[in-house]
Motif scaffolding. Structure first.
Motif, PDB file in Angstrom:
ATOM      1  N   LEU A 143     -65.917 -58.539 -25.935  1.00 18.31           N
ATOM      2  CA  LEU A 143     -66.863 -57.477 -25.607  1.00 18.31           C
ATOM      3  C   LEU A 143     -68.125 -57.581 -26.458  1.00 18.31           C
ATOM      4  N   HIS A 144     -67.983 -57.987 -27.710  1.00 15.75           N
ATOM      5  CA  HIS A 144     -69.165 -58.211 -28.558  1.00 15.75           C
ATOM      6  C   HIS A 144     -70.011 -59.356 -28.014  1.00 15.75           C
ATOM      7  N   SER A 145     -69.370 -60.379 -27.513  1.00 18.62           N
ATOM      8  CA  SER A 145     -70.095 -61.505 -26.916  1.00 18.62           C
ATOM      9  C   SER A 145     -70.884 -61.050 -25.691  1.00 18.62           C
ATOM     10  N   VAL A 146     -70.265 -60.220 -24.859  1.00 18.16           N
ATOM     11  CA  VAL A 146     -70.938 -59.684 -23.666  1.00 18.16           C
ATOM     12  C   VAL A 146     -72.127 -58.816 -24.093  1.00 18.16           C
ATOM     13  N   ALA A 147     -71.928 -57.968 -25.094  1.00 15.26           N
ATOM     14  CA  ALA A 147     -73.003 -57.089 -25.562  1.00 15.26           C
ATOM     15  C   ALA A 147     -74.172 -57.899 -26.102  1.00 15.26           C
TER      16      ALA A 147
END
Length: 114
Positions: free
Chosen positions: A44-48
């Motif tokens: 999710l951090h990568s997506v953000a």
């Protein structure tokens, strides 16, 4: 209501926060995604980061910290200097990723508009 001790003030503040959350439909407190969804936090951090970099038109600087928080049905993304954007989410990984991307992108777009 008159508060005559620090404990009463804390209780009053907690009550006011809980009432505000209930009135806005947010009855559960947010938790850092690392605590709430440890198996998905890195993803999710990568997506953000990807959404923020796309919206900003540049790579994030080393000191720019992305903060993602989760509560069932809602997700929030924060970036210093841009504030926080909160949105609804579903229970699937795909829905979480879409919500994180949307909140991240909207965070930057909203700041640019104002």
């Amino acid at each position: 209501m008159e508060a005559d001790s620090g404990t009463q003030v804390d209780a009053l503040a907690d009550w006011a926060e809980a009432t505000s959350r209930a009135m806005s439909g947010r009855t559960t407190s947010f938790k850092p995604v690392e605590d709430a969804l440890p198996g998905l936090a890195a993803q999710l951090h990568s997506v953000a980061r990807a959404a923020l970099e796309q919206a900003l038109g540049r790579r994030l600087k080393a000191g720019e910290q992305v903060r993602i928080q989760f509560t069932p049905g809602r997700i929030s993304v924060s970036l210093e200097g841009y504030g926080t954007c909160e949105t609804e989410t579903g229970a699937t990984t795909e829905s979480l990723e879409e919500s994180v991307f949307s909140a991240s992108y909207s965070l930057v777009e909203g700041a640019v508009d104002y």
